[in-house]
Design a protein around this motif. Structure first.
Motif, PDB file in Angstrom:
ATOM      1  N   VAL A  68       0.863  -1.185   0.000  1.00 27.39           N
ATOM      2  CA  VAL A  68       0.000   0.000   0.000  1.00 27.39           C
ATOM      3  C   VAL A  68       0.899   1.233   0.000  1.00 27.39           C
ATOM      4  O   VAL A  68       2.048   1.183   0.452  1.00 27.39           O
ATOM      5  CB  VAL A  68      -0.944   0.036   1.217  1.00 27.39           C
ATOM      6  CG1 VAL A  68      -1.933  -1.115   1.169  1.00 27.39           C
ATOM      7  CG2 VAL A  68      -0.171   0.023   2.531  1.00 27.39           C
ATOM      8  N   ALA A  69       0.376   2.324  -0.551  1.00 30.99           N
ATOM      9  CA  ALA A  69       1.117   3.583  -0.597  1.00 30.99           C
ATOM     10  C   ALA A  69       0.307   4.663   0.110  1.00 30.99           C
ATOM     11  O   ALA A  69      -0.920   4.578   0.189  1.00 30.99           O
ATOM     12  CB  ALA A  69       1.407   3.987  -2.041  1.00 30.99           C
ATOM     13  N   ASN A  70       0.980   5.678   0.610  1.00 34.35           N
ATOM     14  CA  ASN A  70       0.311   6.761   1.328  1.00 34.35           C
ATOM     15  C   ASN A  70      -0.142   7.895   0.424  1.00 34.35           C
ATOM     16  O   ASN A  70      -0.842   8.801   0.878  1.00 34.35           O
ATOM     17  CB  ASN A  70       1.244   7.329   2.401  1.00 34.35           C
ATOM     18  CG  ASN A  70       1.426   6.395   3.575  1.00 34.35           C
ATOM     19  OD1 ASN A  70       1.333   5.179   3.433  1.00 34.35           O
ATOM     20  ND2 ASN A  70       1.691   6.953   4.748  1.00 34.35           N
ATOM     21  N   THR A 129       4.325  12.419  -7.881  1.00 35.83           N
ATOM     22  CA  THR A 129       5.469  13.095  -7.277  1.00 35.83           C
ATOM     23  C   THR A 129       5.622  12.745  -5.800  1.00 35.83           C
ATOM     24  O   THR A 129       6.689  12.309  -5.359  1.00 35.83           O
ATOM     25  CB  THR A 129       5.354  14.618  -7.452  1.00 35.83           C
ATOM     26  OG1 THR A 129       5.360  14.924  -8.854  1.00 35.83           O
ATOM     27  CG2 THR A 129       6.521  15.333  -6.789  1.00 35.83           C
ATOM     28  N   ASN A 130       4.551  12.930  -5.020  1.00 40.17           N
ATOM     29  CA  ASN A 130       4.637  12.613  -3.594  1.00 40.17           C
ATOM     30  C   ASN A 130       4.839  11.126  -3.365  1.00 40.17           C
ATOM     31  O   ASN A 130       5.574  10.717  -2.453  1.00 40.17           O
ATOM     32  CB  ASN A 130       3.378  13.089  -2.880  1.00 40.17           C
ATOM     33  CG  ASN A 130       3.211  14.593  -2.930  1.00 40.17           C
ATOM     34  OD1 ASN A 130       2.382  15.105  -3.667  1.00 40.17           O
ATOM     35  ND2 ASN A 130       4.014  15.308  -2.170  1.00 40.17           N
ATOM     36  N   ALA A 131       4.206  10.286  -4.198  1.00 41.03           N
ATOM     37  CA  ALA A 131       4.385   8.839  -4.054  1.00 41.03           C
ATOM     38  C   ALA A 131       5.820   8.432  -4.364  1.00 41.03           C
ATOM     39  O   ALA A 131       6.363   7.519  -3.733  1.00 41.03           O
ATOM     40  CB  ALA A 131       3.412   8.098  -4.972  1.00 41.03           C
ATOM     41  N   ASN A 132       6.460   9.102  -5.330  1.00 37.58           N
ATOM     42  CA  ASN A 132       7.853   8.799  -5.649  1.00 37.58           C
ATOM     43  C   ASN A 132       8.789   9.197  -4.512  1.00 37.58           C
ATOM     44  O   ASN A 132       9.728   8.475  -4.171  1.00 37.58           O
ATOM     45  CB  ASN A 132       8.271   9.507  -6.937  1.00 37.58           C
ATOM     46  CG  ASN A 132       7.704   8.848  -8.174  1.00 37.58           C
ATOM     47  OD1 ASN A 132       7.290   7.692  -8.133  1.00 37.58           O
ATOM     48  ND2 ASN A 132       7.647   9.577  -9.271  1.00 37.58           N
ATOM     49  N   SER A 186      12.176   7.736  -0.083  1.00 39.30           N
ATOM     50  CA  SER A 186      12.722   8.305   1.150  1.00 39.30           C
ATOM     51  C   SER A 186      11.893   8.020   2.397  1.00 39.30           C
ATOM     52  O   SER A 186      12.312   8.370   3.498  1.00 39.30           O
ATOM     53  CB  SER A 186      12.870   9.824   0.997  1.00 39.30           C
ATOM     54  OG  SER A 186      11.589  10.452   0.992  1.00 39.30           O
ATOM     55  N   GLY A 187      10.701   7.414   2.233  1.00 36.39           N
ATOM     56  CA  GLY A 187       9.844   7.193   3.386  1.00 36.39           C
ATOM     57  C   GLY A 187       9.086   8.427   3.812  1.00 36.39           C
ATOM     58  O   GLY A 187       8.428   8.432   4.853  1.00 36.39           O
ATOM     59  N   SER A 188       9.164   9.482   3.008  1.00 36.93           N
ATOM     60  CA  SER A 188       8.445  10.724   3.285  1.00 36.93           C
ATOM     61  C   SER A 188       7.903  11.281   1.974  1.00 36.93           C
ATOM     62  O   SER A 188       8.588  11.255   0.956  1.00 36.93           O
ATOM     63  CB  SER A 188       9.374  11.755   3.943  1.00 36.93           C
ATOM     64  OG  SER A 188       8.749  13.026   4.014  1.00 36.93           O
ATOM     65  N   GLY A 189       6.678  11.797   2.026  1.00 32.26           N
ATOM     66  CA  GLY A 189       6.107  12.410   0.829  1.00 32.26           C
ATOM     67  C   GLY A 189       6.626  13.805   0.571  1.00 32.26           C
ATOM     68  O   GLY A 189       6.250  14.433  -0.417  1.00 32.26           O
TER      69      GLY A 189
END
Length: 467
Positions: A137-139, A144-147, A152-155
């Motif tokens: 799952v992705a946040n 762009t934010n998903a990449n 990096s573990g941060s959006g």
């Protein structure tokens, strides 16, 4: 020896006071650390015995459809062309069509019987080496934010990439190439090169971009066609000046790191052309990677160079997809042609990479990670596309201490939501670091008054994919 007066002592040590103050300020700001070694890429020991020594990330930019690749769903065929029979989450474009069955058939491969679609017949032949995670799952539902989040573990923009964390923790076993290399195939993902940045870690740990082709790095050839003798003389002069500075000002980590980077640049003048020269590879090897066919030549070359890099001890290599005239794996329309074009470009090269690593006995020590930033919807966008789906999608791992021929996690009957053994990106990162010999909670860097880490305050090792 005559003792120094207070005035003489202060005069002689003034610069030292300033340097000490500057070092403290830089360390507090996260730009330097007293614990840093002079050579940022000097090999370091992991916290415990590691399964993997190197990582190769095959980033499928745009989002591969899980229900068309590694997660077969017969219910989609049953409801194909009919209104989607379940609740629909808000999508990127809210252009919701009917249920869309997969245009491709699935086959079971290997002794494990792992199902893989006809998009990836060559990767399917390596099924017994794959640990497929079907419950990612992705946040974030936007590229762009998903990449940023995937890397990096941060959006947020500007956080250290996973490759930077790995080289910060382990250094590199290669003295002639950067520890973290990104092999471009002609296209940079949304979010740009910040996806591969070092953030608050020292700049030495950011990803080095290599272009596709015979000249992957600019400015390696000395300007003006100067001779090797002249180049060597200039280098000797720099070394003597560095030595004088060291004798005058003493040991300084920042200075030593800068010198190490210049030395690395010099060594790259020989190492990079040699790396990019594939003439010593056998014709059979080049054909296996697809270098003799237009549709596979670009990604095949990158896969072959990735193998050569981990052979030389490069710690972390990421491969990017090429531009095939449409929007990466991001098929909001024309799913069949877009996914087939993309799959044709990478399927044979990736299978060759896995087989080549295995026959050279490198797969056990190399963790290979395949996947994109999210998946795609089981219902159509319009009539023949799929929208973004962060609620449940597939990735796979191979080598490096993973359990081949396995499936972990599960999505619902339509491949829409993860319903069993959900895996978040922080869990993926924790698992990668575990295989490299790190407790992800203990690989930290002091920044902004806090011990920062790749997994922030999250993450659990996915034990179900470990050998």
């Amino acid at each position: 020896m005559q003792p120094l007066s207070r005035r003489d002592m202060l005069t002689r040590t003034a610069n030292g006071f300033g340097a000490a103050a500057l070092a403290a300020l830089l360390a507090d700001d996260g730009r330097a650390s007293a614990a840093e070694t002079p050579d940022p890429f000097a090999p370091k020991k992991p916290q415990f015995p590691a399964k993997a020594k190197s990582v190769i990330v095959l980033f499928m930019d745009g989002g591969v459809s899980q229900v068309d690749s590694f997660d077969p769903k017969p219910m989609l065929d049953k409801f194909n062309g009919k209104p989607f029979p379940s609740k629909v989450e808000p999508t990127q474009f809210n252009n919701i069509g009917n249920t869309l069955g997969s245009p491709w058939k699935f086959k079971k491969y290997g002794q494990s019987g792992l199902p893989v679609s006809d998009l990836f017949p060559n990767i399917g032949a390596c099924a017994d080496d794959l640990a497929v995670i079907r419950s990612m799952v992705a946040n974030f539902p936007e590229h762009t934010n998903a990449n940023y989040f995937y890397h990096s573990g941060s959006g947020l923009q500007g956080r250290p990439s996973m490759g930077s964390w790995v080289t910060y923790g382990l250094g590199s076993e290669c003295r002639d190439l950067p520890g973290f290399v990104v092999l471009g195939s002609g296209m940079v993902p949304p979010g740009g090169i910040d996806c591969f940045g070092s953030g608050f870690l020292p700049a030495a740990y950011q990803g080095s971009m290599f272009r596709n082709g015979a000249h992957p790095v600019s400015d390696l050839t000395p300007a003006g066609g100067q001779s090797a003798k002249t180049t060597a003389a200039k280098r000797d002069l720099l070394r003597s000046l560095d030595k004088m500075a060291k004798e005058r000002f003493g040991e300084n980590d920042a200075f030593e790191a800068a010198v190490a980077n210049y030395e690395l640049s010099f060594r790259m003048q020989t190492a990079v052309p040699d790396l990019a020269d594939l003439s010593k590879e056998t014709e059979a090897t080049k054909s296996m990677y697809g270098l003799d066919a237009k549709e596979t030549e670009v990604f095949g070359r990158q896969c072959l160079i990735a193998r050569r890099m981990v052979e030389k001890g490069v710690r972390f290599v990421e491969l990017l997809c090429q531009n095939l005239g449409h929007d990466r794996w991001d098929q909001h329309s024309n799913l069949k042609k877009g996914h087939e074009d993309n799959a044709r470009a990478v399927d044979k090269p990736i299978a060759a990479l896995l087989k080549d690593l295995k026959q050279r006995k490198l797969l056990d020590s190399t963790l290979v990670v395949w996947g994109g930033e999210f998946g795609r919807t089981p219902m159509a966008q319009g009539s023949d596309g799929r929208d973004h789906n962060p609620h449940g999608f597939s990735m796979w791992l191979a080598g490096g201490g993973t359990k081949g021929g396995t499936v972990y996690g599960e999505t619902d009957e339509f491949g829409y939501h993860a319903i069993k053994d959900k895996v978040e990106v922080h869990d993926l990162h924790a698992t990668m670091l575990h295989l490299l010999g790190f407790d992800h909670t203990k690989l930290t860097y002091r920044f902004g008054g806090r011990d920062m880490r790749l997994t922030d305050v999250h993450g659990e090792v996915v034990k179900g994919v470990l050998a």
